[in-house]
Design a protein around this motif. Structure first.
Motif, PDB file in Angstrom:
ATOM      1  N   ARG A   1     104.325  29.168  48.834  1.00  0.00           N
ATOM      2  CA  ARG A   1     105.545  28.371  48.840  1.00  0.00           C
ATOM      3  C   ARG A   1     106.537  28.612  47.677  1.00  0.00           C
ATOM      4  NH1 ARG A   1     103.227  22.490  49.638  1.00  0.00           N
ATOM      5  NH2 ARG A   1     105.498  22.121  49.683  1.00  0.00           N
ATOM      6  N   LEU A   2     106.169  28.874  46.612  1.00  0.00           N
ATOM      7  CA  LEU A   2     106.990  29.304  45.619  1.00  0.00           C
ATOM      8  C   LEU A   2     107.639  30.532  45.731  1.00  0.00           C
ATOM      9  CD1 LEU A   2     108.427  28.594  42.706  1.00  0.00           C
ATOM     10  CD2 LEU A   2     106.297  29.805  41.636  1.00  0.00           C
ATOM     11  N   GLY A   3     107.072  31.446  46.217  1.00  0.00           N
ATOM     12  CA  GLY A   3     107.631  32.955  46.716  1.00  0.00           C
ATOM     13  C   GLY A   3     108.746  32.853  47.741  1.00  0.00           C
ATOM     14  N   LEU A   4     108.446  31.769  48.842  1.00  0.00           N
ATOM     15  CA  LEU A   4     109.436  31.578  49.698  1.00  0.00           C
ATOM     16  C   LEU A   4     110.745  31.117  49.267  1.00  0.00           C
ATOM     17  CD1 LEU A   4     107.267  30.450  52.924  1.00  0.00           C
ATOM     18  CD2 LEU A   4     108.339  32.693  52.409  1.00  0.00           C
TER      19      LEU A   4
ATOM     20  N   THR B   1     119.776  31.795  50.652  1.00  0.00           N
ATOM     21  CA  THR B   1     121.034  31.286  49.659  1.00  0.00           C
ATOM     22  C   THR B   1     120.818  31.091  48.318  1.00  0.00           C
ATOM     23  OG1 THR B   1     121.549  29.977  51.815  1.00  0.00           O
ATOM     24  CG2 THR B   1     122.652  29.317  49.695  1.00  0.00           C
ATOM     25  N   PRO B   2     121.623  31.845  47.461  1.00  0.00           N
ATOM     26  CA  PRO B   2     121.188  31.864  46.143  1.00  0.00           C
ATOM     27  C   PRO B   2     121.222  30.430  45.482  1.00  0.00           C
ATOM     28  CG  PRO B   2     122.948  33.290  46.913  1.00  0.00           C
ATOM     29  CD  PRO B   2     122.939  32.629  47.847  1.00  0.00           C
ATOM     30  N   ASN B   3     121.874  29.514  45.629  1.00  0.00           N
ATOM     31  CA  ASN B   3     121.795  28.262  45.001  1.00  0.00           C
ATOM     32  C   ASN B   3     120.963  27.397  45.450  1.00  0.00           C
ATOM     33  OD1 ASN B   3     123.003  27.468  47.285  1.00  0.00           O
ATOM     34  ND2 ASN B   3     124.695  26.517  46.635  1.00  0.00           N
ATOM     35  N   LYS B   4     119.930  27.578  46.599  1.00  0.00           N
ATOM     36  CA  LYS B   4     118.853  26.934  46.819  1.00  0.00           C
ATOM     37  C   LYS B   4     117.560  27.591  46.284  1.00  0.00           C
ATOM     38  CE  LYS B   4     121.109  24.592  50.037  1.00  0.00           C
ATOM     39  NZ  LYS B   4     121.235  23.300  49.919  1.00  0.00           N
ATOM     40  N   ARG B   5     117.626  28.589  45.519  1.00  0.00           N
ATOM     41  CA  ARG B   5     116.610  29.088  44.836  1.00  0.00           C
ATOM     42  C   ARG B   5     116.099  28.164  43.400  1.00  0.00           C
ATOM     43  NH1 ARG B   5     119.117  34.817  45.267  1.00  0.00           N
ATOM     44  NH2 ARG B   5     119.165  34.989  47.503  1.00  0.00           N
ATOM     45  N   PRO B   6     114.959  28.196  43.324  1.00  0.00           N
ATOM     46  CA  PRO B   6     114.668  27.494  41.971  1.00  0.00           C
ATOM     47  C   PRO B   6     114.954  28.036  40.585  1.00  0.00           C
ATOM     48  CG  PRO B   6     112.670  28.315  43.091  1.00  0.00           C
ATOM     49  CD  PRO B   6     113.797  28.749  43.762  1.00  0.00           C
ATOM     50  N   LYS B   7     115.470  27.365  39.590  1.00  0.00           N
ATOM     51  CA  LYS B   7     115.707  27.963  38.433  1.00  0.00           C
ATOM     52  C   LYS B   7     114.469  28.364  37.827  1.00  0.00           C
ATOM     53  CE  LYS B   7     120.277  26.763  38.815  1.00  0.00           C
ATOM     54  NZ  LYS B   7     120.732  27.541  40.002  1.00  0.00           N
ATOM     55  N   THR B   8     114.633  29.129  36.776  1.00  0.00           N
ATOM     56  CA  THR B   8     113.394  29.432  35.994  1.00  0.00           C
ATOM     57  C   THR B   8     112.706  28.566  35.255  1.00  0.00           C
ATOM     58  OG1 THR B   8     114.884  31.578  35.367  1.00  0.00           O
ATOM     59  CG2 THR B   8     112.780  31.091  33.942  1.00  0.00           C
ATOM     60  N   ASP B   9     113.241  27.581  34.745  1.00  0.00           N
ATOM     61  CA  ASP B   9     112.465  26.539  34.122  1.00  0.00           C
ATOM     62  C   ASP B   9     111.858  25.726  35.125  1.00  0.00           C
ATOM     63  OD1 ASP B   9     115.034  25.261  35.231  1.00  0.00           O
ATOM     64  OD2 ASP B   9     114.887  23.810  33.697  1.00  0.00           O
ATOM     65  N   VAL B  10     112.162  25.546  36.271  1.00  0.00           N
ATOM     66  CA  VAL B  10     111.634  24.762  37.279  1.00  0.00           C
ATOM     67  C   VAL B  10     110.326  25.783  37.756  1.00  0.00           C
ATOM     68  CG1 VAL B  10     111.583  23.924  39.785  1.00  0.00           C
ATOM     69  CG2 VAL B  10     113.612  23.498  38.314  1.00  0.00           C
ATOM     70  N   ILE B  11     110.395  26.910  37.944  1.00  0.00           N
ATOM     71  CA  ILE B  11     109.440  27.802  38.422  1.00  0.00           C
ATOM     72  C   ILE B  11     108.342  27.744  37.495  1.00  0.00           C
ATOM     73  CG2 ILE B  11     108.829  30.134  38.624  1.00  0.00           C
ATOM     74  CD1 ILE B  11     111.509  30.989  39.672  1.00  0.00           C
ATOM     75  N   LEU B  12     108.461  27.786  36.073  1.00  0.00           N
ATOM     76  CA  LEU B  12     107.571  27.568  34.956  1.00  0.00           C
ATOM     77  C   LEU B  12     106.736  26.251  35.191  1.00  0.00           C
ATOM     78  CD1 LEU B  12     109.402  29.252  32.072  1.00  0.00           C
ATOM     79  CD2 LEU B  12     107.451  30.087  33.135  1.00  0.00           C
TER      80      LEU B  12
ATOM     81  N   PRO C   1     104.514  21.631  44.091  1.00  0.00           N
ATOM     82  CA  PRO C   1     105.183  22.817  44.860  1.00  0.00           C
ATOM     83  C   PRO C   1     106.405  22.512  45.506  1.00  0.00           C
ATOM     84  CG  PRO C   1     102.638  22.431  45.592  1.00  0.00           C
ATOM     85  CD  PRO C   1     103.131  21.389  44.424  1.00  0.00           C
ATOM     86  N   PRO C   2     107.329  23.430  45.596  1.00  0.00           N
ATOM     87  CA  PRO C   2     108.248  23.087  46.356  1.00  0.00           C
ATOM     88  C   PRO C   2     108.355  22.723  47.708  1.00  0.00           C
ATOM     89  CG  PRO C   2     108.087  25.350  45.842  1.00  0.00           C
ATOM     90  CD  PRO C   2     107.027  24.775  45.404  1.00  0.00           C
ATOM     91  N   ASP C   3     109.239  21.851  48.421  1.00  0.00           N
ATOM     92  CA  ASP C   3     109.247  21.748  49.625  1.00  0.00           C
ATOM     93  C   ASP C   3     109.850  23.015  50.437  1.00  0.00           C
ATOM     94  OD1 ASP C   3     107.970  19.409  49.726  1.00  0.00           O
ATOM     95  OD2 ASP C   3     109.878  18.101  49.272  1.00  0.00           O
ATOM     96  N   VAL C   4     109.234  23.519  51.358  1.00  0.00           N
ATOM     97  CA  VAL C   4     109.832  24.843  52.006  1.00  0.00           C
ATOM     98  C   VAL C   4     110.113  24.284  53.473  1.00  0.00           C
ATOM     99  CG1 VAL C   4     109.377  27.063  52.592  1.00  0.00           C
ATOM    100  CG2 VAL C   4     108.483  26.339  50.380  1.00  0.00           C
ATOM    101  N   PRO C   5     111.463  24.474  53.850  1.00  0.00           N
ATOM    102  CA  PRO C   5     111.633  24.253  55.244  1.00  0.00           C
ATOM    103  C   PRO C   5     110.747  25.226  56.387  1.00  0.00           C
ATOM    104  CG  PRO C   5     113.487  25.464  54.257  1.00  0.00           C
ATOM    105  CD  PRO C   5     112.675  25.198  53.352  1.00  0.00           C
ATOM    106  N   PRO C   6     110.610  24.540  57.498  1.00  0.00           N
ATOM    107  CA  PRO C   6     109.652  25.378  58.436  1.00  0.00           C
ATOM    108  C   PRO C   6     110.345  26.593  58.887  1.00  0.00           C
ATOM    109  CG  PRO C   6     110.595  23.240  59.600  1.00  0.00           C
ATOM    110  CD  PRO C   6     110.999  23.283  58.152  1.00  0.00           C
ATOM    111  N   PHE C   7     111.743  26.698  58.938  1.00  0.00           N
ATOM    112  CA  PHE C   7     112.362  27.858  59.504  1.00  0.00           C
ATOM    113  C   PHE C   7     113.013  28.673  58.540  1.00  0.00           C
ATOM    114  CE2 PHE C   7     111.804  25.498  63.400  1.00  0.00           C
ATOM    115  CZ  PHE C   7     111.180  26.562  64.423  1.00  0.00           C
ATOM    116  N   LYS C   8     113.193  29.845  58.464  1.00  0.00           N
ATOM    117  CA  LYS C   8     113.830  30.547  57.232  1.00  0.00           C
ATOM    118  C   LYS C   8     115.409  30.390  57.569  1.00  0.00           C
ATOM    119  CE  LYS C   8     114.918  34.890  55.311  1.00  0.00           C
ATOM    120  NZ  LYS C   8     114.664  36.680  55.661  1.00  0.00           N
ATOM    121  N   PRO C   9     115.924  29.684  56.479  1.00  0.00           N
ATOM    122  CA  PRO C   9     117.362  29.331  56.464  1.00  0.00           C
ATOM    123  C   PRO C   9     118.352  30.735  56.823  1.00  0.00           C
ATOM    124  CG  PRO C   9     116.246  27.889  54.746  1.00  0.00           C
ATOM    125  CD  PRO C   9     115.547  29.266  55.190  1.00  0.00           C
TER     126      PRO C   9
END
Length: 187
Positions: free
Chosen positions: A116-119, A125-136, A145-153
């Motif tokens: 889910r993190l990899g997705l 869309t760049p501004n929808k990607r998690p920031k480094t501190d959130v990833i850590l 873990p992040p919520d991931v939409p069911p369909f690839k945006p």
């Protein structure tokens, strides 16, 4: 990136910080450089390396590690690993993406969290990607873990502000800014 024996190799991501501060463009490096599957979609449109494009490459590496497949591969009719994993996620079978060579010997909760993190790191869309501190925080289990939409945006090109007054004047004289302003203000 990983080599054929899955040893870590320094590669695509990190390019944004490695360039001189006034040179953040892949184009200045003689075209878009990198490996297909690691390059963020916006890089083909902007020609610029950013922290967000580095996160995209990191997401590709996460998926490659967990799935045991290259980011650009032919799997189940998909050209890119991220698309196949997104399909499995949508169908509720994301865990099926885990490298079969593990023989089921892995922690499913951890594997699902990483997929889910990899997705999310590979979000179009760049501004929808998690920031480094959130990833850590996700990796250290301090946040869920992040919520991931069911369909690839769909990829949405980020809006860019004119970088100079001459750019702004050129846009105004071409009618782009005024027609956009009129359409968004109801006029």
């Amino acid at each position: 990136m990983l080599d054929s024996a899955f040893n870590a190799r320094l590669g695509d991501f990190g390019l944004a910080r490695a360039l001189e501060s006034n040179k953040t463009s892949y184009v200045e490096l003689e075209g878009v450089t990198g490996t297909m599957g690691y390059i963020a979609p916006e890089c083909f449109h902007t020609g610029k390396a950013t922290r967000e494009s580095d996160i995209y490459g990191f997401g590709a590496t996460i998926l490659e590690t967990v799935c045991g497949r290259r980011p650009k591969c032919d799997i189940a009719g998909f050209q890119f690993l991220v698309d196949w994993v997104w399909k499995l996620h949508r169908e509720g079978h994301i865990i099926d993406a885990v490298d079969p060579r593990l023989g089921g010997n892995f922690n499913e909760a951890d594997a699902e969290q990483l997929l889910r993190l990899g997705l999310m790191c590979s979000h179009p869309t760049p501004n929808k990607r998690p920031k480094t501190d959130v990833i850590l925080q996700i990796l250290s289990r301090s946040v869920p873990p992040p919520d991931v939409p069911p369909f690839k945006p769909a990829f949405v090109m980020p809006a860019a502000e004119p970088s100079t007054e001459s750019d702004s004047s050129r846009l105004h004289s071409a009618g782009f800014v005024s027609s956009y302003t009129a359409s968004t203000s109801g006029g």
